[in-house]
Design an enzyme around this catalytic site. Structure first.
Site, mmCIF file in Angstrom:
data_model
loop_
_atom_site.group_PDB
_atom_site.id
_atom_site.type_symbol
_atom_site.label_atom_id
_atom_site.label_comp_id
_atom_site.label_asym_id
_atom_site.label_seq_id
_atom_site.Cartn_x
_atom_site.Cartn_y
_atom_site.Cartn_z
ATOM 1 C CB CYS A 281 32.250 39.058 35.013
ATOM 2 S SG CYS A 281 32.836 40.674 34.470
HETATM 3 N N1 NDP Z 1 34.820 43.025 40.275
HETATM 4 C C1 NDP Z 1 34.451 42.085 39.412
HETATM 5 O O1 NDP Z 1 33.253 41.910 39.082
HETATM 6 C C2 NDP Z 1 35.462 41.180 38.833
HETATM 7 C C3 NDP Z 1 36.817 41.374 39.007
HETATM 8 N N2 NDP Z 1 37.704 40.496 38.447
HETATM 9 C C4 NDP Z 1 39.154 40.703 38.483
HETATM 10 O O2 NDP Z 1 39.642 40.568 39.807
HETATM 11 C C5 NDP Z 1 40.755 41.418 39.986
HETATM 12 C C6 NDP Z 1 40.485 42.257 41.211
HETATM 13 O O3 NDP Z 1 39.327 43.055 40.931
HETATM 14 P P1 NDP Z 1 38.473 43.720 42.077
HETATM 15 O O4 NDP Z 1 38.447 42.830 43.260
HETATM 16 O O5 NDP Z 1 37.210 44.117 41.438
HETATM 17 O O6 NDP Z 1 39.365 45.020 42.371
HETATM 18 P P2 NDP Z 1 39.464 45.913 43.686
HETATM 19 O O7 NDP Z 1 39.982 47.222 43.228
HETATM 20 O O8 NDP Z 1 38.209 45.874 44.441
HETATM 21 O O9 NDP Z 1 40.563 45.161 44.567
HETATM 22 C C7 NDP Z 1 41.898 45.013 44.160
HETATM 23 C C8 NDP Z 1 42.723 44.694 45.389
HETATM 24 O O10 NDP Z 1 44.096 44.514 44.989
HETATM 25 C C9 NDP Z 1 44.910 45.262 45.893
HETATM 26 N N3 NDP Z 1 46.134 45.609 45.187
HETATM 27 C C10 NDP Z 1 46.284 46.513 44.176
HETATM 28 N N4 NDP Z 1 47.570 46.555 43.767
HETATM 29 C C11 NDP Z 1 48.242 45.655 44.538
HETATM 30 C C12 NDP Z 1 49.599 45.242 44.607
HETATM 31 N N5 NDP Z 1 50.521 45.773 43.775
HETATM 32 N N6 NDP Z 1 49.933 44.312 45.515
HETATM 33 C C13 NDP Z 1 49.020 43.779 46.351
HETATM 34 N N7 NDP Z 1 47.720 44.147 46.366
HETATM 35 C C14 NDP Z 1 47.329 45.062 45.445
HETATM 36 C C15 NDP Z 1 44.064 46.454 46.250
HETATM 37 O O11 NDP Z 1 44.523 47.043 47.451
HETATM 38 P P3 NDP Z 1 44.226 48.635 47.684
HETATM 39 O O12 NDP Z 1 42.752 48.793 47.672
HETATM 40 O O13 NDP Z 1 44.834 48.887 48.979
HETATM 41 O O14 NDP Z 1 44.892 49.350 46.535
HETATM 42 C C16 NDP Z 1 42.681 45.808 46.421
HETATM 43 O O15 NDP Z 1 42.535 45.240 47.697
HETATM 44 C C17 NDP Z 1 40.892 42.289 38.725
HETATM 45 O O16 NDP Z 1 41.943 41.808 37.942
HETATM 46 C C18 NDP Z 1 39.562 42.098 38.013
HETATM 47 O O17 NDP Z 1 39.710 42.129 36.611
HETATM 48 C C19 NDP Z 1 37.265 39.380 37.826
HETATM 49 C C20 NDP Z 1 35.938 39.159 37.602
HETATM 50 C C21 NDP Z 1 34.936 40.091 38.030
HETATM 51 C C1 X2W Z 2 31.636 47.050 35.209
HETATM 52 C C2 X2W Z 2 33.058 46.830 34.782
HETATM 53 O O1 X2W Z 2 33.840 47.756 34.668
HETATM 54 N N1 X2W Z 2 33.397 45.603 34.536
HETATM 55 C C3 X2W Z 2 34.711 45.220 34.100
HETATM 56 C C4 X2W Z 2 34.790 43.742 34.007
HETATM 57 C C5 X2W Z 2 34.975 43.133 35.343
HETATM 58 C C6 X2W Z 2 36.424 42.820 35.609
HETATM 59 O O2 X2W Z 2 37.275 43.628 35.770
HETATM 60 O O3 X2W Z 2 36.754 41.620 35.666
HETATM 61 P P1 X2W Z 2 37.167 40.461 34.789
HETATM 62 O O4 X2W Z 2 37.833 40.871 33.528
HETATM 63 O O5 X2W Z 2 38.196 39.769 35.550
HETATM 64 O O6 X2W Z 2 35.935 39.702 34.597
HETATM 65 C C7 X2W Z 2 35.030 45.773 32.720
HETATM 66 O O7 X2W Z 2 34.140 45.829 31.889
HETATM 67 O O8 X2W Z 2 36.220 46.028 32.471
#
Ligand code: NDP
Ligand code: X2W
Length: 303
Positions: free
Chosen positions: A113
């Protein structure tokens, strides 16, 4: 013809948003595992086998494990695990030549992000020679709290997190390697992120003493012109004039990113990128990459 898509981690923050953008489409068939089996390797292996493209929305370690389970399915990984790995195509369509690489890829690492905003500002300037590759770049950013996934959302919903806090205070934020590799930097940038008490939205800023850069002064107008040239015709990235205030939530729920250039009109310049951390910063770009991979219209399912 429909494309079968499995979202591994579909009940997480990013996964849910991707699902929302795909479920109404008649060219996509979503493959799911029952919620109670969402961490069950056998059930997920079957889903991977059924899918044409799988999107990983998991923590980094789980994403690495998922790639082993996934076999030959094409993958878009939303985690940080593979973003600078040689065998993966970086999922930032705006970079030169990248749409063709994404179209042909079996492994796409979706851009981070803060990295989306940082690279979007830096790459046009390093490519144009306005910012030298070894420049001491300073970046700051603010994210909505959904950036921290379910755990940070729970803190804000419980009212236990501060309205604003700085973090990653040791200059080791996980996005620095991808910002360097794709932003065209050879020197590690300074990067100071913070989280504020709003759900979705992000602002990343690049601060430049452009009058100290070598060569002809890379002032305000040349920086803005380089950005406009780079994004001319892009479906989601625009270069706009900012007003007196810049709102990090201005592109909420969209796949748009707005770049603007501020400063004293001479050497002191700040470039700002506004995007939705969960939209253009995660699920929006994942869907954009999916569209490119399957030959759909790049804007399908996106606003
Ligand atoms: N949030 C953001 O703004 C952004 C996030 N990302 C990336 O996206 C990915 C997910 O982030 P985010 O959606 O925020 O995280 P969340 O914690 O909201 O969701 C993660 C999901 O993965 C599931 N999970 C965890 N471990 C396992 C496993 N071993 N097998 C199957 N499912 C699993 C969790 O289930 P449960 O809840 O039941 O543990 C949950 O549903 C991360 O790698 C993050 O860096 C990328 C860009 C931006
Ligand atoms: C607010 C916050 O904690 N933000 C995360 C970045 C978002 C994330 O985990 O996702 P991507 O690396 O996939 O973009 C961080 O700074 O680690």
């Amino acid at each position: 013809m429909t494309t079968a898509v499995f979202i591994d981690g579909e009940s997480g923050t990013t996964g849910l948003q991707i699902r929302d953008r795909l479920e109404a489409r008649d060219d996509i068939r979503l493959v799911s595992v029952p919620t109670e089996h969402r961490k069950d390797a056998a059930a997920r292996k079957d889903a991977f086998a059924e899918a044409d493209v799988s999107i990983l929305c998991l923590p980094d370690d789980a994403a690495r494990d998922a790639v082993i389970l996934a076999g030959g399915t094409r993958i878009i990984d939303a985690s940080t695990a593979h973003r600078t790995a040689a065998a993966w195509v970086y999922g930032m369509p705006e970079l030169p030549g990248q749409r063709d690489r994404i179209r042909d890829a079996t492994r796409v690492a979706n851009v981070g992000c803060y990295a989306t905003g940082s690279i979007a500002m830096l790459r046009p300037l390093t490519d144009a020679g306005l910012v030298p590759h070894d420049h001491g770049v300073v970046l700051t950013g603010v994210s909505g709290y959904t950036g921290g996934g379910k755990a940070l959302i729970a803190e804000y919903e419980a009212g236990t997190a501060p309205d604003l806090y700085l973090y990653a205070l040791t200059q080791s934020h996980k996005h620095i390697p991808e910002i360097m590799k794709y932003g065209g930097l050879t020197r590690k940038p300074l990067f100071q992120p913070m989280v504020a008490n709003f759900a979705q939205g992000m602002m990343v800023q690049l601060h430049l003493h452009a009058d100290l850069l070598p060569g002809e002064i890379a002032g305000h107008a040349r920086i803005e012109a380089a950005l406009r040239d780079f994004y001319h015709g892009d479906p989601f990235v625009s270069v706009e004039m900012a007003g007196d205030r810049i709102d990090p939530q201005a592109t909420r729920d969209t796949n748009r990113m707005i770049l603007s250039v501020q400063g004293d009109g001479a050497g002191r310049v700040t470039v700002t990128a506004v995007l939705d951390n969960l939209g253009k910063g995660a699920s929006g770009t994942a869907v954009q990459n999916l569209n490119i991979m399957i030959g759909a219209k790049e804007t399908a399912g996106l606003t």
